[in-house]
Design an enzyme around this catalytic site. Sequence first.
Site, PDB file in Angstrom:
ATOM      1  CD  GLU A  21       6.012 -17.058   1.897  1.00  0.00           C
ATOM      2  OE1 GLU A  21       5.625 -16.535   0.930  1.00  0.00           O
ATOM      3  OE2 GLU A  21       5.274 -17.662   2.778  1.00  0.00           O
TER       4      GLU A  21
ATOM      5  CG  ASP B 241       5.095  15.921 -11.830  1.00  0.00           C
ATOM      6  OD1 ASP B 241       5.502  15.044 -11.267  1.00  0.00           O
ATOM      7  OD2 ASP B 241       5.638  16.381 -12.929  1.00  0.00           O
TER       8      ASP B 241
ATOM      9  N   GLY C  77       7.662   8.458  -5.469  1.00  0.00           N
ATOM     10  CA  GLY C  77       7.242   7.218  -6.170  1.00  0.00           C
ATOM     11  C   GLY C  77       8.021   5.881  -5.799  1.00  0.00           C
TER      12      GLY C  77
ATOM     13  CB  SER D   6       7.460   1.533  -9.362  1.00  0.00           C
ATOM     14  OG  SER D   6       8.900   1.797  -9.930  1.00  0.00           O
TER      15      SER D   6
ATOM     16  CE  LYS E 214       7.122  -5.981   2.297  1.00  0.00           C
ATOM     17  NZ  LYS E 214       7.667  -6.499   3.624  1.00  0.00           N
TER      18      LYS E 214
END
Length: 689
Positions: free
Chosen positions: A182, A411, A502, A504, A508
């Site tokens: 992988e 936010d 968040g 980033s 997945k």
Amino acid sequence: MSDLAEVLNWRSPELSACLTRGLGTFGVPEPMTLDEWAAKHFYLSKESSYVEQAWEAWPFQRAIMACISNNDIREVDFMKSARVGYTKMLLAAIAYFIEHKRRNQALWQPTDGDSDEFVKTELETMLRDVKVMRKAFPSHMSRNKDNTLLQKKFLGCLLHTRGGKAARSYRRISVDNALLDELDAFDSDIEKEGDPITLAAKRVEGATFPKLVAGSTPGLKGFSLIEARFILADARFQFAIPCPDCGDFHALTWGGKDETHGFKWLDNDPDSVRHLCPHCGSMIDQGQYLAAAPAGRWQNEDASVTIDHAGVFRNASGAVISALRHIAFHVWTAYSPLVTWATLVREFINAHNKAQEGDITSLKTFTNTTLGRTWELDVEKTDSEQLKQRAEPYKLGSVPHGCVRLLAGADTQPNRIEIYVWGYGRGCEKWLIDFRICYGNPDQDEVWADVAEYLFETKFRHASGQELKIHGTAIDSGGHNTHAVYAFCAANAARRVFAVKGRSGKEKHIKDGATKVDIDWRGRIRKHGALLWQVGTNLAKDLIYGRLQITRPGPGYIHFSKELPDEFFKQMAGEIRAERITASGTESRWSAIRKRVEAWDCTVYAVWLETHFELAKKTAKWWDQLEEEVQPSMADLFAEPLSITEPAEPTRAVETQKITAPAKPAAPTQQRGASRFASDSWSNRGFKR
């Protein structure tokens, strides 16, 4: 003499066994390829296989295995889909080089956890069930230094098993074979010392017969390590079968709607799928492919070089030629006898339909794990003017027909909290319903009182005359007010208020897990802390971008009101997907191109809520029931019209000023609840500049 005869005729089984073992080290093993060895000895364990049984190679696997065991071939790369048996071929290769060749090896997995799992579920069960390995591994099932998760010592050779994230995992190892599984899940730059292939290749430089084998399902175009290896190979091979009608060899390809080869089916009927021969145009079904596969061969792009089942290389005229030093194979799920072609078509149709609604994640997964190809993301940036031009004449604060569920994303900033309310309908069609900016320091209770009043008490009038409340809220916990967000979300968890953050890069899923937060906003340990949910921001933004490409109202379409200020549209177009240099190498991520993108971020949090509540998975019956509750067949005939006259300028100039102003604005004159901004007392509170 009789005594002497008795001595001469004396036999000892123990002595005979000792002599056999001792002299065996001087013997030469019978010449045998990996394919031949696996057919004779390899076994599929019940813990890691669909069926426990002796190994029987599929036609396309045989040449790959023969090439792995060929001493003249130095590097073998395998760009693959899922369900093609690569892990089993790799496991058989490890056993072959241990028992038959007695060569030192190192196997790297992407992480230490992956390596440990491979040893426990694949390697150790193989050593237990492949009988011939018992002689090569006396320490099996015993606890000693020769049998660990990092190293196993066999008769005459060693096997190192490592995770590939740390540079130290590649040091102080000298082996004959370097194996990487992988590859695309590895970091592209291991602690700034180089890519994993280069580091692994250094470990075999002094070997008599060096071998480097790498395999992986590919990822993103331009960032795929296995695709880069595939391109660098001396030749790239695909498995080809003879056409039952014309006899010419051709590979199985996905093709396309307008292509003169590949898979074809009638309308939306997966069971009608056939493969179109590029030479004669005949159509074959999967049964015909399976019958022709044993006569197949591997061939490069122009069929000038072929490889038969025994691993013998030939030129276009059929003459035997020398093996190439670096070769690469590509194989995808259609070749597997365990998966029907109709299943693949169903997967594609489902992914394609989702892509039409703006969700490209399933199509990306299909491309990577079924076709074994890299995903090329066609994303640059959103045009704010184009978004503004598609705005519609409906009032902010009102809920149009078809919109039946309200979700809010919030936010936090040093001097304010911004809230955007999105309305959802069948097929995740969505409308921007309202926005509110609550000014003040988020570490003060007063600003959260305004937030609570807006989220829990505001009623939005539906076109049917009904009144809707916000069903769920996601609040960003990043920045300087983390514990204040935790406290508010923990106190209002029963009202479906979630703390999100968040994540980033390596995410997945849009809903990328959750962790318990045990410290309150004053720094004290809480027995029942808030739950922090991770948001796969890149994936969520990909979904939003895909939906913004939908041009007609319907599933996935995003609606905007003409009352929204220009700043809103600029914020929605405030990020692009671009390459970024990170600690683990170059990655493609969404990056801001302007300072303020709160509207875009709040939309991401609304998408997380949509995923959390599984709106995309709801049945037609569920939507029918919700629509009947919110907008019954008999609408309110006396309801006030909810549209605005075109052309219309934004009627709430104060609000426009507030969403564009970065500093503290003048206090509004409206009473609490009359405006979508904070109460009159907000200006008396302290806040950070």
